[in-house]
Design an enzyme around this catalytic site. Structure first.
Site, PDB file in Angstrom:
ATOM      1  N   GLN A 510       0.817  -1.309  -0.144  1.00 30.42           N
ATOM      2  CA  GLN A 510       0.162   0.071  -0.104  1.00 30.42           C
ATOM      3  C   GLN A 510       0.942   1.402   0.063  1.00 30.42           C
ATOM      4  OE1 GLN A 510      -3.370   0.513  -0.440  1.00 30.42           O
ATOM      5  NE2 GLN A 510      -3.072   2.965   0.273  1.00 30.42           N
ATOM      6  N   GLU A 511       1.959   1.305   0.862  1.00 28.11           N
ATOM      7  CA  GLU A 511       2.719   2.477   1.003  1.00 28.11           C
ATOM      8  C   GLU A 511       3.603   2.776  -0.391  1.00 28.11           C
ATOM      9  OE1 GLU A 511       3.195   4.622   3.160  1.00 28.11           O
ATOM     10  OE2 GLU A 511       2.530   3.933   4.987  1.00 28.11           O
ATOM     11  N   SER A 512       4.205   1.874  -0.851  1.00 26.47           N
ATOM     12  CA  SER A 512       4.960   2.388  -1.991  1.00 26.47           C
ATOM     13  C   SER A 512       5.190   1.354  -3.320  1.00 26.47           C
ATOM     14  CB  SER A 512       6.582   2.019  -1.367  1.00 26.47           C
ATOM     15  OG  SER A 512       6.855   0.508  -1.449  1.00 26.47           O
ATOM     16  N   TYR A 618      -6.472   3.498   3.265  1.00 28.47           N
ATOM     17  CA  TYR A 618      -5.306   2.816   3.509  1.00 28.47           C
ATOM     18  C   TYR A 618      -5.654   1.504   4.624  1.00 28.47           C
ATOM     19  CZ  TYR A 618      -0.608   2.312   5.371  1.00 28.47           C
ATOM     20  OH  TYR A 618       0.733   2.097   5.823  1.00 28.47           O
TER      21      TYR A 618
END
Length: 660
Positions: A510-512, A618
């Protein structure tokens, strides 16, 4: 694969002698690139000459030309552009060439170069006008000045000589300055508006700006503003600015003031279609803005005021927030009413089908919740998995994998742009790699683009593979949407921190999207997007070796620190993955506040009512991604732990009843 690349290099050069081992050529390119950075032009040229068969040789030619633009001329630029037309390099060299010509005051050459390859950018446009000023085309330059000046932002200082020459002709007029004043206010550039005010000489215009500053100081005055006091273009700007500023201080009073002011917008101005459209747009914008501010902050008076702002449910986004406000109060009747008011497409989404089913059950309506949840549980989503858990049904991944024959992939792999993209990615030159990739993708069909995604996956270019699946809207291609790089590192660190072993992997996805050198606007870095201060503090607390900021681009260091920090959040928030995931994204202090404000809510309601859209999405994505990774790995397990499931709305009320 190595043999394939060697053959590929031979096909480019036609000379077997040049087909050195790829590892050797890559090292030579790296040495040459480092020599260029150190301004060692002689070494760079020697290395470049030895790599004529290497796919990135065009980049070496580009660097050599860029290094000494004094030896370039227009015909040389044209020849380079023709030779490498299938690369992004002509575009890059053209910009460097134009900048060089301007710096060296070669005005006519700049005009010629710009005419051949224009750059649609205000900086280069300003340079063009200055070149015209300096080379006998003053009239053309001055004619272009108003368009460049009349914007709501400060232009680059390069434009100043053009504007100075323009001002000597008596410009801007007070009317033009007032127009830019409103543009600056609309864009939120209040400092620029102050500066522009110096050019406003007309007393009527000055009266308008003084009125604006009075409202800026005391926004409650906007309530009594009359359209006749401000120009037609300025009135909506002042009204919107004033009520937003007022709302930042007192949302309730500002909304009440707006509802009063809104009445005067109909019938108070000259009846022209343009005025009516302008004010209809203003009304819609402020209705939406104020309604969302009330809802997002869960004001006690939110619902009755929002019902006046959007009585007919004309703004779907506002209606969705009204549902969340009702959920926060567990007003199930109102939840159902608002869901029914949504447009059909939104009403039928998994999100709102789920909440309609829960609300109906809470109200003891005659409603088959088992069947409703069964329908939702057939989807691969957070709410689909939630419904499956409640209904004791298996998760449905709906996985699909396109046939990717090796000959087809091999053929794609010979496209020069993709070969260059792969090599650039290998060397960490990601911006250049993405440019090459984009140029090729524009020429491929959707099916070919998806195949290229599989190719990127085979190269270890994970975020490119993920984005290709997204770009082609192939949501069921889970193989490229959910790659699993560094899985052993994630699992090893998760075990060490005593947290779920797949959870950190889902966080990184999810982050990168597994871009190891990812960097956010806020400064977060690496796979798990750690802020430097957080990384330093976590390293010290958990004794993780960490000295330099660049180490956050190293997967080993980044995963060790990210997983340690995630473990901290897990312990801090009572071993609740939803709370800890929210804290990882938005910060623990915000989650502390949200729990204080709404911590007595069922877990699924708490997640749905997270004020930040980004954080809500998120949390839901990470929880769902964790399920997907578990299933792709052939493992079972629910999305939520047993303790977390007990906190869901259906089970929450049951627990309450048992405690009575």
């Amino acid at each position: 694969m190595r043999a394939f690349i060697l053959c590929l290099l031979v096909s480019f050069t036609g000379e077997l002698a040049l087909a050195k081992p790829i590892s050797e050529q890559r090292q030579q390119f790296k040495d040459a690139y480092n020599a260029r950075l150190k301004t060692d032009l002689e070494t760079f040229q020697q290395q470049a000459a030895a790599l004529k068969g290497y796919p990135l040789h065009p980049y070496m030619e580009y660097q050599a030309l860029k290094k000494d633009l004094s030896k370039l001329n227009q015909s040389g630029l044209d020849a380079f552009s023709k030779k490498y037309a299938d690369t992004p390099l002509p575009w890059q060299l053209n910009r460097a060439w134009l900048s060089y010509l301007f710096k060296n005051k070669r005005w006519q050459d700049y005009r010629t170069a710009f005419a051949r390859k224009p750059v649609n950018n205000d900086l280069y446009q300003c340079r063009l006008q200055i070149a015209r000023l300096k080379s006998g085309a003053k009239a053309k330059a001055l004619a272009a000045a108003p368009k460049l000046w009349l914007v709501g932002r400060s232009q680059h200082e390069t434009c100043d000589p053009l504007f100075d020459a323009w001002k000597k002709t008596g410009k801007p007029t007070s009317s033009l300055a007032l127009t830019r004043f409103w543009l600056a206010v609309k864009a939120g550039n209040i400092k620029l508006a102050r500066y522009i005010e110096r050019s406003i000489s007309n007393k009527k215009h000055q009266k308008q700006t003084k009125l604006f500053w009075a409202i800026s100081k005391d926004p409650t005055k906007v309530k009594g503003l009359k359209p006749i006091q401000i120009s037609r273009s300025g009135y909506p700007v002042v009204v919107e600015y004033g009520f937003k500023r007022w709302a930042s201080r007192d949302r309730i009073k500002a909304t009440e003031g707006w509802l009063s002011h809104r009445k005067q917008l109909i019938g108070k101005l000259p009846k022209t279609d343009k005025n009516e459209r302008q004010h209809a747009k203003l009304v819609a914008k402020l209705n939406r803005t104020l309604a969302l501010r009330l809802a997002v902050n869960y004001e006690d008076e939110a619902e009755p005021l929002i019902s006046k702002l959007d009585k007919e449910h004309n703004i779907p986004e506002v209606t969705e927030w009204r549902i969340r406000v009702a959920l926060a109060k567990q007003d199930w009747k109102l939840v159902k009413s608002h869901i029914r008011a949504l447009p059909k497409a939104k009403r039928q989404s998994e999100r709102w089908q789920y909440w309609y089913a829960i609300a109906s059950t809470q109200l003891n309506d005659k409603y088959n919740i088992t069947q409703a949840l069964k329908t939702i549980s057939g989807t691969r989503s957070y709410y689909g998995f939630l419904a499956a858990d409640i209904n004791n049904q298996p998760y449905r991944l709906n996985k699909h994998s396109i046939a990717a024959p090796k000959p087809t992939l091999n053929k794609l792999a010979t496209i020069p742009g993709l070969v260059r993209a792969r090599e650039l990615h290998h060397h960490g030159l990601i911006v250049d790699a993405n440019r090459e990739w984009a140029m090729v993708m524009r020429k491929l069909s959707k099916d070919q683009q998806l195949m290229a995604g599989y190719l990127a996956l085979s190269w270890g270019w994970h975020n490119r593979a993920i984005n290709t699946a997204i770009d082609t809207r192939q949501w069921d291609e889970l193989a490229i949407r959910f790659p699993q790089p560094h899985r052993s590192l994630f699992e090893q660190n998760a075990r060490q921190r005593k947290i779920d072993r797949i959870w950190p992997l889902a966080i990184a996805r999810q982050e990168s999207a597994f871009k190891k050198n990812a960097r956010s606007h806020a400064g977060a870095r690496g796979l798990m997007q750690l802020m430097p201060a957080t990384a330093k503090r976590t390293a010290k607390k958990h004794k993780v070796p960490y000295r330099r900021l660049t180490q956050l681009n190293n997967p080993t260091t980044n995963i060790a620190l990210g997983t340690a920090y995630l473990g901290e959040m897990y312990d801090r928030f009572g071993h609740n993955k939803a709370y800890a995931t929210a804290a990882y994204n938005a910060g623990p202090h915000r989650v502390d506040r949200w729990l204080k404000e709404r911590g007595n809510l069922p877990l699924d309601i708490w997640i749905e009512t997270i004020p930040f859209k980004e954080t809500r999405r998120y949390v839901q994505n990470v929880l769902a991604f964790r399920v997907i990774y578990e299933r792709l790995g052939g493992r079972a397990g629910n999305m939520l732990s047993d303790n977390e499931e007990k906190l869901l709305a259906l089970n929450f009320d049951e627990q309450k009843r048992k405690s009575l």
